[in-house]
Design a protein around this motif. Structure first.
Motif, PDB file in Angstrom:
ATOM      1  N   ASP A 258       0.838  -1.195   0.000  1.00  0.00           N
ATOM      2  CA  ASP A 258       0.000   0.000   0.000  1.00  0.00           C
ATOM      3  C   ASP A 258       0.878   1.252   0.000  1.00  0.00           C
ATOM      4  N   GLY A 259       0.514   2.205  -0.853  1.00  0.00           N
ATOM      5  CA  GLY A 259       1.242   3.471  -0.907  1.00  0.00           C
ATOM      6  C   GLY A 259       2.412   3.492  -1.863  1.00  0.00           C
ATOM      7  N   LEU A 260       2.748   2.358  -2.471  1.00  0.00           N
ATOM      8  CA  LEU A 260       3.842   2.298  -3.447  1.00  0.00           C
ATOM      9  C   LEU A 260       3.249   2.235  -4.849  1.00  0.00           C
ATOM     10  N   PHE A 261       3.622   3.188  -5.686  1.00  0.00           N
ATOM     11  CA  PHE A 261       3.088   3.301  -7.042  1.00  0.00           C
ATOM     12  C   PHE A 261       4.211   3.148  -8.068  1.00  0.00           C
ATOM     13  N   PHE A 262       3.905   2.474  -9.188  1.00  0.00           N
ATOM     14  CA  PHE A 262       4.804   2.413 -10.341  1.00  0.00           C
ATOM     15  C   PHE A 262       4.156   3.214 -11.474  1.00  0.00           C
ATOM     16  N   SER A 263       4.925   4.052 -12.139  1.00  0.00           N
ATOM     17  CA  SER A 263       4.349   4.854 -13.217  1.00  0.00           C
ATOM     18  C   SER A 263       5.373   5.092 -14.313  1.00  0.00           C
ATOM     19  N   GLY A 264       4.907   5.141 -15.553  1.00  0.00           N
ATOM     20  CA  GLY A 264       5.781   5.413 -16.686  1.00  0.00           C
ATOM     21  C   GLY A 264       6.415   4.154 -17.236  1.00  0.00           C
ATOM     22  N   GLN A 265       7.655   4.264 -17.692  1.00  0.00           N
ATOM     23  CA  GLN A 265       8.312   3.165 -18.383  1.00  0.00           C
ATOM     24  C   GLN A 265       8.634   1.984 -17.468  1.00  0.00           C
ATOM     25  N   ILE A 266       8.620   2.186 -16.166  1.00  0.00           N
ATOM     26  CA  ILE A 266       8.843   1.077 -15.236  1.00  0.00           C
ATOM     27  C   ILE A 266       7.769   0.002 -15.396  1.00  0.00           C
TER      28      ILE A 266
END
Length: 279
Positions: A258-266
């Motif tokens: 919870d609270g950890l986001f992945f965004s973009g090319q990852i």
């Protein structure tokens, strides 16, 4: 968004460092990050937007160096930390084309590509709509000489030479991928795009390659209008770690923490526009 805008934004603190660890709380929710030099920064939410930098390596022919982009260091340690936390990772490969000096290009034989008469904006906020004179791009095409040079030297590229096994992008292939995949095509469009208003660099869109630098200028000079061009920076391939997106919910928050986001090319997105749309 420019750096002056970022630094002038109220209540926004900037700190540059290489993040190597995700800090977790007692309930396995995200608590912050730890940097390479051992500093902890605490936050109720963490967003990873690593681009091509996570364990990044760039290739020009058989020569490589750790980097996320030419002249910029790769990020090391974060992949291993995420794997220890139970995340699945994999490798992708993409690339960027050479830059050429616009003062050495014969634009008289090229087809101008003018911008839209009605400008579209990324933001709905009219305060960010700043009218500027549009710059013209130009169209050229590959030739039989282009295709032959590539076919004769496929063994010197990272993918076809066999020393890079990372998967390549589906929608922005290298020029050697185009020649191999679409052998029935006699020519491919190549766009010359200005890098800025005050620099002479042209971005050779659609012409990314992993060929050795000694072959790149002869390759560029097979294109109409570029017969006498000067190359300012060579093209290169880049491979990097990513986290398959099935590990995120629709909000892009990870399912494990919870609270950890992945965004973009990852998340395995290979195009800048698609990656930006996630942010």
């Amino acid at each position: 968004m420019s750096w002056p805008f970022v630094f002038s934004t109220p209540n926004l603190s900037i700190r540059e460092a290489m993040v190597t660890d995700i800090l977790l709380g007692k309930n396995d929710n995200v608590e912050g990050v730890c940097t390479f030099f051992g500093m902890n920064f605490y936050a109720p939410a963490v967003i990873l937007t690593t681009g091509t930098f996570m364990s990044g390596k760039i290739w020009v022919g058989r020569t490589s160096m750790p980097a996320g982009r030419a002249g910029e260091s790769a990020s090391h340690g974060l992949t291993e930390n995420l794997q220890r936390l139970g995340f699945e990772s994999d490798r992708l490969k993409t690339g960027t084309p050479a830059r050429v000096d616009c003062r050495t290009v014969d634009f008289s034989v090229l087809e101008p590509q003018l911008g839209d008469e009605e400008v579209s904006w990324f933001s709905f906020d009219p305060d960010f709509h700043i009218e500027k004179e549009q710059m013209c791009c130009y169209l050229t095409r590959t030739t039989k000489s282009t295709h032959q040079l590539i076919k004769d030297n496929l063994h010197e590229t990272p993918t076809y030479g066999g020393w890079v096994e990372a998967k390549g992008p589906r929608y922005c292939p290298s020029i050697e991928d185009k020649i191999v995949r679409f052998q029935d095509k006699e020519s491919h469009q190549i766009f010359l795009e200005p890098e800025g208003r005050t620099v002479p660099e042209l971005y050779v869109q659609g012409f990314s390659t992993g060929l050795p630098e000694r072959l790149q200028l002869p390759l560029l000079r097979t294109l109409p209008g570029l017969e006498n061009c000067s190359m300012l920076r060579p093209a290169y391939a880049v491979e990097y770690d990513y986290l398959p997106a099935h590990q995120c919910s629709r909000s892009l928050m990870t399912k494990k923490i919870d609270g950890l986001f992945f965004s973009g090319q990852i998340n395995g997105t290979t195009g800048y526009e698609e990656a930006a749309a996630q942010v």
